[in-house]
Design a protein around this motif. Sequence first.
Motif, PDB file in Angstrom:
ATOM      1  N   GLU A 121       0.837  -1.192   0.000  1.00 30.26           N
ATOM      2  CA  GLU A 121       0.000   0.000   0.000  1.00 30.26           C
ATOM      3  C   GLU A 121       0.871   1.241   0.000  1.00 30.26           C
ATOM      4  OE1 GLU A 121      -1.288  -0.379   4.612  1.00 30.26           O
ATOM      5  OE2 GLU A 121      -2.158   1.307   3.514  1.00 30.26           O
ATOM      6  N   VAL A 181       1.336   5.054   1.835  1.00 26.27           N
ATOM      7  CA  VAL A 181       0.937   5.761   3.050  1.00 26.27           C
ATOM      8  C   VAL A 181       1.500   7.166   2.995  1.00 26.27           C
ATOM      9  CG1 VAL A 181       0.925   5.642   5.571  1.00 26.27           C
ATOM     10  CG2 VAL A 181       1.272   3.554   4.240  1.00 26.27           C
ATOM     11  N   ASP A 240       6.975  11.356  11.417  1.00 30.60           N
ATOM     12  CA  ASP A 240       6.574   9.950  11.311  1.00 30.60           C
ATOM     13  C   ASP A 240       7.779   9.032  11.213  1.00 30.60           C
ATOM     14  OD1 ASP A 240       3.959  10.474  11.472  1.00 30.60           O
ATOM     15  OD2 ASP A 240       3.444  10.038   9.378  1.00 30.60           O
ATOM     16  N   TRP A 296       3.937   1.299  11.088  1.00 30.44           N
ATOM     17  CA  TRP A 296       2.970   0.995  10.036  1.00 30.44           C
ATOM     18  C   TRP A 296       2.141  -0.213  10.465  1.00 30.44           C
ATOM     19  CZ3 TRP A 296       3.133  -3.429   6.670  1.00 30.44           C
ATOM     20  CH2 TRP A 296       2.175  -3.392   5.651  1.00 30.44           C
ATOM     21  N   ARG A 297       0.863   0.007  10.624  1.00 33.65           N
ATOM     22  CA  ARG A 297      -0.052  -1.045  11.063  1.00 33.65           C
ATOM     23  C   ARG A 297       0.488  -1.771  12.295  1.00 33.65           C
ATOM     24  NH1 ARG A 297      -2.531  -4.214   5.936  1.00 33.65           N
ATOM     25  NH2 ARG A 297      -3.115  -2.414   4.701  1.00 33.65           N
ATOM     26  N   GLY A 298       1.002  -1.001  13.216  1.00 36.75           N
ATOM     27  CA  GLY A 298       1.454  -1.585  14.467  1.00 36.75           C
ATOM     28  C   GLY A 298       2.807  -2.255  14.403  1.00 36.75           C
ATOM     29  N   GLU A 299       3.449  -2.233  13.238  1.00 34.54           N
ATOM     30  CA  GLU A 299       4.792  -2.813  13.202  1.00 34.54           C
ATOM     31  C   GLU A 299       5.798  -1.762  12.755  1.00 34.54           C
ATOM     32  OE1 GLU A 299       5.955  -5.202   9.505  1.00 34.54           O
ATOM     33  OE2 GLU A 299       3.855  -5.771   9.760  1.00 34.54           O
ATOM     34  N   VAL A 309       4.896   0.970   0.459  1.00 27.43           N
ATOM     35  CA  VAL A 309       5.248  -0.255   1.175  1.00 27.43           C
ATOM     36  C   VAL A 309       5.396  -1.379   0.148  1.00 27.43           C
ATOM     37  CG1 VAL A 309       4.645  -1.843   3.027  1.00 27.43           C
ATOM     38  CG2 VAL A 309       3.937   0.567   3.156  1.00 27.43           C
ATOM     39  N   ARG A 335       9.652  -6.825   3.749  1.00 33.18           N
ATOM     40  CA  ARG A 335       8.885  -5.628   3.434  1.00 33.18           C
ATOM     41  C   ARG A 335       9.750  -4.419   3.721  1.00 33.18           C
ATOM     42  NH1 ARG A 335       3.421  -7.696   5.027  1.00 33.18           N
ATOM     43  NH2 ARG A 335       3.710  -7.762   6.760  1.00 33.18           N
TER      44      ARG A 335
END
Lengths: 181, 551
Positions: free
Chosen positions: B432, B434, B440, B452-455, B482, B489
């Motif tokens: 995706e 972002v 950040d 990112w998404r909790g990781e 990403v 990743r």
Amino acid sequence: MPRKRTDQPAPVATRASLLEFADAVSVTDAPEPAPVAPPLHLVTFVLDREEFGIPIGRVREVLRVGDITRVPEAPLHIRGVTSVRGRILPVVELRTRLGLPGLGEPGMRARIIVVEAHGRVLGLLVDAVNQVVNVPADAVLAPPGEVLSAQTDYVTGIGRLDSRLIILLDLDRALLLAEAA
Amino acid sequence: MTGDNAFAELIHEYVGECLPLAEQAADGFLDVERRWNGGLQVDDVAPRLKGLVHTVKGNSAMMGQSAAAEVAHAIEDLFATLLSDASQREPATLDLLLDGANLLIELVRNAASGKTDSARVASWAGAVRALLAGQSAPAAMATGTSSRRAAAEGAIDTVRVDFRRLDALQEIVGEAIIAQSRLRDIQRRMVAHLGFTEETAELDASINAVEKTTQKLEDAVMATRLVPLSGVFGRFARLVRDAAQSTGKQVRLDTVGGDTRLDKAIVDRLGEPLVHLITNAVVHGVEREDVRRSRGKSVEAVIRLSAASVSDGVILTISDDGGGLDADRIAERARALGLEVNSSATDAIYPLIFVPGLSTVEAVSSLAGRGVGLDVVASSLHAMGGSITVESAPGRGTRFILRVPVTLAVVRTLLFEVSDERYAIPLAHVVETVRVEDGDIHEINHRGVVLWRGELLPVVDGAALVGAGAVGGDAARKYTVVVHAGTRRRGVLVDRLLGHRSVVAKGLDPALGRTRLVSGTTIMGDGRVTCILDAQRLVDPLPAHAATALS
């Protein structure tokens, strides 16, 4: 197989023609004068302050400089790629290759000379293309030894044309080394 | 199990060998028909045609393919009759000959599945027998028409097309996509200049319709280009046997997934790398018999070649049950070549075998030591937009994992801009995008990360990655793309997102050197060339220069 002179049908044997024939024979038997090599047809172009020449037979076409896309991790002497009628052409920064300072933004006169070397089609980015010239073969000087080094063996000679000096380039060598670099 | 595998292997080999012969024979008979119809001689091609059919007959009989052997035999008889007796060369009879050749192709092709259309074989064989027995003309006519009907029915199922025509078709689809993206470009510019109007909306709708149609066309053309891998797999049984014999080893090749389908252009390009990897596995991967015995392994080594479809392509694995890679030796050789080896983790050391000039083999053998190494295998995979990784367990074996796209030509990509340069990433590798705000990006051990998404997702500056001059600096990086490939990743920081685009990928000119970061190029709607980035390289451990550039 070279045809022997005696095979040539003798013309009607008048005294005059026989004399002519004898003359012709004696002339060809004499040591041949050095053959007059044909002049070199060159496309000349400018890099930095020097004029270079390559045989016109090696030039496919000359293009105006359009967008050249840089390719990450490509060798230093590769300026990038450009599209020519739907095909992708690698563009060599010939200045860098020949140890000259790189060309910044190509100017109005800058051109891409499309050549074929080692079975591939490549574009050479040059400052400007001058013209097609004929350099008599006897006006080509061997490059002076002291300006030659292992890096400059792509110079095959210096063509003299009036007051101009044209550096004759061996494309295959210049571009082969470019690949190895 | 072993017996079944061995048989399957032999069948694979039989199909791989005989299918091209049968196809050549069919082409040859077509040529013969044309010549006879034109009143020409066929003396120059007849012996070769006889030879082709005879070979197929012999191999079929040997493999217990009695239907194929019988059909080949009848073709031989029929052809011999036609050669000797010009009066027999009637359209119906020539049809019968061609029908037989096509039937033979079908039989050979289906040998592995054991599916035989016995009714068709019987009716064809009956027609030939009747004809050869010199039955009356009406009867021959009757069989002729029925066989022609059969041929017509067969023609609905399969049409033989020169692959170059499919290439040409693919090119045209590619041109349509380029033209369409030019249209889309113009429409966007119109919106930018004029804002949304009734006309731009209408234009948008009709370009949408064109895009949908082109998409369907592209899919349809792609589907016609897909061929099963079994054709390539079939060649390897003999390769393994020969390589094993010449090294005095016992090796068995198991193949799985031969029915996996790929673009023929990719299948063709896969042949060479696979030959190399499989030969390597036999010659260097598996141990000699005495060594295997002393290690308590079965004397017969097993090399496994498998293929499976995944969402974004096909994964091929070649694994052996040999001694595995020797990490110490690889590290030693790498240092000898002047490479820095900082980590002792095998994950970092094994990939070094793809570095040019690094080979762990002492003896250069006639089979594997042809002066090309794994680096050549890796670069040919990169050239087709694929990748290769290696896994190994000491004493237990080595596994090469190849990822290849299903098709070469059209790639759906995400376009982005960084430092005023435009790049494309295959969409299949984009998880995706972002938006990143100030603050950040955090720095841990000189490496950037974002939450990112909790990781914690490692990020890299796109400009540093592509080696572009910093235009606008870090503040210009507004988005994280990403990217995933394999098991990794990473976020790539970019300036601008330019949307999705189907692009026609063109290979990299060899003059551009080993640019591993770029897997191909494409010409965009505005005529400019854009580099397509290799997703695998984007997630690979960072080269030193990119890492320091970020810190």
